[in-house]
Design a protein around this motif. Structure first.
Motif, PDB file in Angstrom:
ATOM      1  N   ALA A   1     -11.819  14.487  16.607  1.00 18.61           N
ATOM      2  CA  ALA A   1     -10.518  14.799  16.021  1.00 18.61           C
ATOM      3  C   ALA A   1      -9.592  15.387  17.072  1.00 18.61           C
ATOM      4  O   ALA A   1     -10.019  15.889  18.109  1.00 18.61           O
ATOM      5  N   LEU A   2      -8.301  15.307  16.791  1.00 16.62           N
ATOM      6  CA  LEU A   2      -7.313  15.899  17.676  1.00 16.62           C
ATOM      7  C   LEU A   2      -7.291  17.408  17.495  1.00 16.62           C
ATOM      8  O   LEU A   2      -7.672  17.939  16.451  1.00 16.62           O
ATOM      9  N   ASP A   3      -6.815  18.112  18.531  1.00 23.81           N
ATOM     10  CA  ASP A   3      -6.621  19.554  18.400  1.00 23.81           C
ATOM     11  C   ASP A   3      -5.307  19.830  17.677  1.00 23.81           C
ATOM     12  O   ASP A   3      -4.612  18.922  17.234  1.00 23.81           O
ATOM     13  N   ALA A   4      -4.952  21.109  17.584  1.00 20.64           N
ATOM     14  CA  ALA A   4      -3.834  21.514  16.740  1.00 20.64           C
ATOM     15  C   ALA A   4      -2.470  21.271  17.360  1.00 20.64           C
ATOM     16  O   ALA A   4      -1.452  21.412  16.692  1.00 20.64           O
ATOM     17  N   GLY A   5      -2.409  20.935  18.649  1.00 17.34           N
ATOM     18  CA  GLY A   5      -1.124  20.720  19.287  1.00 17.34           C
ATOM     19  C   GLY A   5      -0.337  22.018  19.389  1.00 17.34           C
ATOM     20  O   GLY A   5      -0.911  23.106  19.507  1.00 17.34           O
ATOM     21  N   ASP A   6       0.980  21.897  19.318  1.00 17.14           N
ATOM     22  CA  ASP A   6       1.835  23.079  19.451  1.00 17.14           C
ATOM     23  C   ASP A   6       2.103  23.775  18.134  1.00 17.14           C
ATOM     24  O   ASP A   6       2.849  24.762  18.085  1.00 17.14           O
ATOM     25  N   ARG A   7       1.534  23.286  17.053  1.00 15.81           N
ATOM     26  CA  ARG A   7       1.742  23.916  15.748  1.00 15.81           C
ATOM     27  C   ARG A   7       1.071  25.277  15.699  1.00 15.81           C
ATOM     28  O   ARG A   7      -0.020  25.473  16.209  1.00 15.81           O
ATOM     29  N   ARG A   8       1.723  26.207  15.067  1.00 17.93           N
ATOM     30  CA  ARG A   8       1.156  27.534  14.859  1.00 17.93           C
ATOM     31  C   ARG A   8       1.000  27.757  13.362  1.00 17.93           C
ATOM     32  O   ARG A   8       1.768  27.211  12.555  1.00 17.93           O
ATOM     33  N   PRO A   9       0.035  28.566  12.957  1.00 22.29           N
ATOM     34  CA  PRO A   9      -0.167  28.791  11.513  1.00 22.29           C
ATOM     35  C   PRO A   9       1.071  29.392  10.862  1.00 22.29           C
ATOM     36  O   PRO A   9       1.778  30.206  11.457  1.00 22.29           O
ATOM     37  N   ASP A  10       1.341  28.971   9.640  1.00 20.62           N
ATOM     38  CA  ASP A  10       2.420  29.573   8.877  1.00 20.62           C
ATOM     39  C   ASP A  10       2.065  31.012   8.525  1.00 20.62           C
ATOM     40  O   ASP A  10       0.889  31.383   8.436  1.00 20.62           O
ATOM     41  N   VAL A  11       3.094  31.811   8.294  1.00 16.48           N
ATOM     42  CA  VAL A  11       2.860  33.218   7.938  1.00 16.48           C
ATOM     43  C   VAL A  11       1.992  33.315   6.684  1.00 16.48           C
ATOM     44  O   VAL A  11       1.088  34.133   6.581  1.00 16.48           O
ATOM     45  N   GLY A  12       2.226  32.419   5.732  1.00 20.33           N
ATOM     46  CA  GLY A  12       1.468  32.460   4.491  1.00 20.33           C
ATOM     47  C   GLY A  12       0.027  32.026   4.647  1.00 20.33           C
ATOM     48  O   GLY A  12      -0.778  32.203   3.731  1.00 20.33           O
ATOM     49  N   ALA A  13      -0.319  31.448   5.795  1.00 25.84           N
ATOM     50  CA  ALA A  13      -1.684  30.969   6.008  1.00 25.84           C
ATOM     51  C   ALA A  13      -2.579  32.026   6.639  1.00 25.84           C
ATOM     52  O   ALA A  13      -3.765  31.791   6.848  1.00 25.84           O
ATOM     53  N   ALA A  14      -2.004  33.189   6.948  1.00 22.27           N
ATOM     54  CA  ALA A  14      -2.778  34.227   7.626  1.00 22.27           C
ATOM     55  C   ALA A  14      -4.034  34.577   6.829  1.00 22.27           C
ATOM     56  O   ALA A  14      -3.978  34.855   5.636  1.00 22.27           O
ATOM     57  N   CYS A  15      -5.161  34.549   7.505  1.00 17.49           N
ATOM     58  CA  CYS A  15      -6.458  34.915   6.912  1.00 17.49           C
ATOM     59  C   CYS A  15      -6.801  34.087   5.682  1.00 17.49           C
ATOM     60  O   CYS A  15      -7.505  34.560   4.782  1.00 17.49           O
ATOM     61  N   SER A  16      -6.341  32.857   5.638  1.00 15.89           N
ATOM     62  CA  SER A  16      -6.657  31.974   4.523  1.00 15.89           C
ATOM     63  C   SER A  16      -7.625  30.894   4.983  1.00 15.89           C
ATOM     64  O   SER A  16      -7.967  30.785   6.158  1.00 15.89           O
ATOM     65  N   ARG A  17      -8.048  30.084   4.032  1.00 12.55           N
ATOM     66  CA  ARG A  17      -9.003  29.014   4.323  1.00 12.55           C
ATOM     67  C   ARG A  17      -8.518  28.095   5.441  1.00 12.55           C
ATOM     68  O   ARG A  17      -9.301  27.625   6.268  1.00 12.55           O
ATOM     69  N   SER A  18      -7.216  27.835   5.481  1.00 17.16           N
ATOM     70  CA  SER A  18      -6.683  26.896   6.468  1.00 17.16           C
ATOM     71  C   SER A  18      -6.796  27.418   7.893  1.00 17.16           C
ATOM     72  O   SER A  18      -6.670  26.649   8.852  1.00 17.16           O
ATOM     73  N   MET A  19      -7.048  28.714   8.063  1.00 18.79           N
ATOM     74  CA  MET A  19      -7.185  29.298   9.392  1.00 18.79           C
ATOM     75  C   MET A  19      -8.597  29.161   9.955  1.00 18.79           C
ATOM     76  O   MET A  19      -8.809  29.354  11.151  1.00 18.79           O
ATOM     77  N   ILE A  20      -9.574  28.841   9.132  1.00 16.09           N
ATOM     78  CA  ILE A  20     -10.973  28.845   9.569  1.00 16.09           C
ATOM     79  C   ILE A  20     -11.230  27.929  10.769  1.00 16.09           C
ATOM     80  O   ILE A  20     -11.902  28.338  11.721  1.00 16.09           O
ATOM     81  N   PRO A  21     -10.723  26.698  10.787  1.00 13.98           N
ATOM     82  CA  PRO A  21     -10.987  25.860  11.969  1.00 13.98           C
ATOM     83  C   PRO A  21     -10.463  26.457  13.268  1.00 13.98           C
ATOM     84  O   PRO A  21     -11.090  26.311  14.320  1.00 13.98           O
TER      85      PRO A  21
END
Length: 235
Positions: free
Chosen positions: A73-93
């Motif tokens: 799979a590709l890496d995350a690129g230049d995207r940064r997590p959204d503020v609402g994603a802090a410490c959420s499931r989407s941050m695990i990878p």
């Protein structure tokens, strides 16, 4: 050939949790040839030249097997997590280093296994990422920041949690980082430790795939062998 993939970063509902398919993959890798041939071609992002610099069974203690992946799979690129994603499931990878920020210019990966007995099978992955800029340095800096800001992710729907920490580890390459990733579900705890080493513009990443606490005893020596293999091959 096996597929070594990195779980999607932002917006993916999936978390890297242990399951029965992982156990089946562990058993399957033990029967592979001790000297795998580097495939000439693969899926998007596959690099045969970089794959030739992955650790080999000859570089490891007796009993290890290596299976080169051709899809990743590709890496995350230049995207940064959204503020609402802090410490959420989407941050695990991102917290578990299965995906990193930035975009490698080339990538290679392999599944590693060591069969020490019928009830003692260690499985890990090695991923090599090369960059045309200082992406390797930025990826490690971002990982440290993410874990410092979000050491725990609680999954109420699963009754479990993920805990992340940066631990003291081997001083390797130009910079190195040992991440402890402990997954708790009910009474069971598994560890997915990973060591990341920066050497120039390349990251050498070795991750254990779901061991019981204290089961990462192979991680350091595999990482040292992988780093030595990379540094002594290629131009």
């Amino acid at each position: 050939m096996a597929t070594v993939s990195v779980v999607a970063a932002c917006g993916s509902p999936a978390a890297p949790a242990p399951d029965q398919s992982a156990q089946a993959r562990k058993r399957a890798t033990v029967t592979q040839s001790p000297s795998p041939t580097v495939p000439a071609t693969g899926g998007p992002g596959y690099s045969a030249a970089l794959s030739a610099r992955l650790v080999t069974p000859e570089s490891l203690p007796p009993g290890f097997t290596v299976e080169i992946a051709t899809t990743m799979a590709l890496d995350a690129g230049d995207r940064r997590p959204d503020v609402g994603a802090a410490c959420s499931r989407s941050m695990i990878p991102l917290l578990s280093a299965r995906r990193l920020t930035g975009t490698p210019s080339a990538i290679a990966a392999a599944t590693l296994s060591f069969d020490a007995g019928p009830d003692d099978l260690w499985v890990g992955t090695e991923v090599l990422r090369t960059y045309t800029d200082d992406g390797a340095r930025r990826a490690l800096a971002d990982l440290r920041t993410f874990i410092g800001s979000c050491p725990t992710v609680v999954l109420p729907d699963q009754g479990g949690s993920y805990r992340f920490a940066v631990a003291a580890g081997p001083q390797l390459g130009d910079d190195s980082l040992h991440v402890i990733n402990a997954t708790t579900s009910g009474p069971e705890t598994l560890e997915w430790d990973v060591i990341l080493v920066r050497t120039g513009t390349t990251l050498v990443v070795v991750q254990a795939e779901g061991n019981k606490p204290g089961g990462a005893e192979h991680l350091t020596r595999v990482t040292e062998a992988a780093l030595h293999r990379f540094q002594t091959t290629g131009s």
